[in-house]
Design a protein around this motif. Structure first.
Motif, PDB file in Angstrom:
ATOM      1  N   GLN A 193       1.843   2.224  -3.987  1.00 35.35           N
ATOM      2  CA  GLN A 193       1.412   2.881  -4.327  1.00 35.35           C
ATOM      3  C   GLN A 193       0.452   4.511  -4.294  1.00 35.35           C
ATOM      4  OE1 GLN A 193      -1.924   0.196  -3.501  1.00 35.35           O
ATOM      5  NE2 GLN A 193      -0.635  -1.506  -4.610  1.00 35.35           N
TER       6      GLN A 193
ATOM      7  N   TYR B  44       3.527   4.125 -11.737  1.00 40.74           N
ATOM      8  CA  TYR B  44       2.711   2.755 -11.987  1.00 40.74           C
ATOM      9  C   TYR B  44       3.813   1.297 -11.151  1.00 40.74           C
ATOM     10  CZ  TYR B  44      -0.816  -0.914 -13.143  1.00 40.74           C
ATOM     11  OH  TYR B  44      -1.421  -2.535 -12.931  1.00 40.74           O
TER      12      TYR B  44
ATOM     13  N   MET C 102       0.704  -0.991  -0.634  1.00 36.20           N
ATOM     14  CA  MET C 102       0.041  -0.108   0.132  1.00 36.20           C
ATOM     15  C   MET C 102       0.555   1.353   0.122  1.00 36.20           C
ATOM     16  SD  MET C 102      -3.056  -0.702   0.001  1.00 36.20           S
ATOM     17  CE  MET C 102      -3.706   0.316  -0.146  1.00 36.20           C
TER      18      MET C 102
ATOM     19  N   VAL D 236      -7.006   0.197 -12.182  1.00 37.09           N
ATOM     20  CA  VAL D 236      -6.486   1.400 -10.775  1.00 37.09           C
ATOM     21  C   VAL D 236      -7.228   2.214 -12.139  1.00 37.09           C
ATOM     22  CG1 VAL D 236      -4.702   2.023 -10.153  1.00 37.09           C
ATOM     23  CG2 VAL D 236      -4.886  -0.026 -10.118  1.00 37.09           C
TER      24      VAL D 236
ATOM     25  N   GLU E 202      -7.093   2.561  -5.720  1.00 36.57           N
ATOM     26  CA  GLU E 202      -7.296   1.132  -5.725  1.00 36.57           C
ATOM     27  C   GLU E 202      -8.975   1.011  -6.502  1.00 36.57           C
ATOM     28  OE1 GLU E 202      -5.153  -0.890  -5.361  1.00 36.57           O
ATOM     29  OE2 GLU E 202      -4.156   0.998  -5.004  1.00 36.57           O
ATOM     30  N   SER E 203      -8.491   0.213  -7.831  1.00 34.55           N
ATOM     31  CA  SER E 203      -9.868  -1.114  -8.411  1.00 34.55           C
ATOM     32  C   SER E 203      -9.046  -1.180  -9.125  1.00 34.55           C
ATOM     33  CB  SER E 203     -10.555   0.628  -8.620  1.00 34.55           C
ATOM     34  OG  SER E 203      -9.461   1.452  -9.804  1.00 34.55           O
TER      35      SER E 203
ATOM     36  N   TYR F 191       3.595  -1.051  -8.340  1.00 35.28           N
ATOM     37  CA  TYR F 191       2.848  -2.312  -8.645  1.00 35.28           C
ATOM     38  C   TYR F 191       3.327  -3.951  -8.655  1.00 35.28           C
ATOM     39  CZ  TYR F 191      -1.276  -0.048  -8.089  1.00 35.28           C
ATOM     40  OH  TYR F 191      -2.704   0.950  -7.185  1.00 35.28           O
TER      41      TYR F 191
END
Length: 162
Positions: free
Chosen positions: A28, A135, A25, A101, A97-98, A139
């Protein structure tokens, strides 16, 4: 295995997974934010910053927005004609966050105090590589998809695939 050993193993596993999750987390968020004074040559480019205000707050309308490879292309309209206008793409410093993203982005418009009233329509393009790099670092992957949520753009999803 005794109940005590199962409990200790479960607790250790939970703490390990929790620590890994917390570490992920933190990664990100986008580390590199830019302030205007620190990076004035970025005006007219793409930056990662907490606010668009320092980059310009003058009025404009986004007519179209598309993504081609690593480039966001926008067609904008505004009034002016006597001074040079600068548009800067400002990305917020945190991914949403989804799946996929999402990232909120805005255009900042600096009209340089232009008081002329000609109607201007022109195209601008922005290199999305800094967003892709953030990103990939956060990630820990080379490929991905980000939905760019471009403020005040006509309703359509802007999928940035790389």
């Amino acid at each position: 295995m005794s109940t005590k050993n199962i409990f200790i193993f479960s607790l250790t596993l939970f703490i390990t997974l929790f620590a890994i999750g917390c570490d992920r987390m933190d990664d990100q968020s986008i580390d590199k934010t830019v302030e205007v004074g620190d990076d004035i040559e970025k005006i007219g480019a793409a930056v990662i910053a907490a606010s668009t205000e320092a980059w310009g707050t003058d009025a404009y309308v986004i007519n179209t927005a598309t993504i081609e490879a690593d480039t966001l292309r926008v067609n904008v309209s505004y009034t002016g004609g006597c001074e040079t206008h600068a548009f800067t793409l400002v990305a917020e410093p945190m991914f949403l966050e989804s799946f996929p993203v999402q990232l909120r982005v805005s255009l900042a418009h600096n009209a340089n105090s232009d008081t002329c009233e000609a109607s201007i329509t022109e195209a601008h393009q922005f290199d999305l590589t800094p967003i892709k790099t953030a990103y990939q670092k956060g990630y820990r992957t080379e490929t991905g998809t980000i939905v760019l949520r471009l403020k005040d753009a006509p309703p359509s999803d802007l999928f940035y695939d790389f």
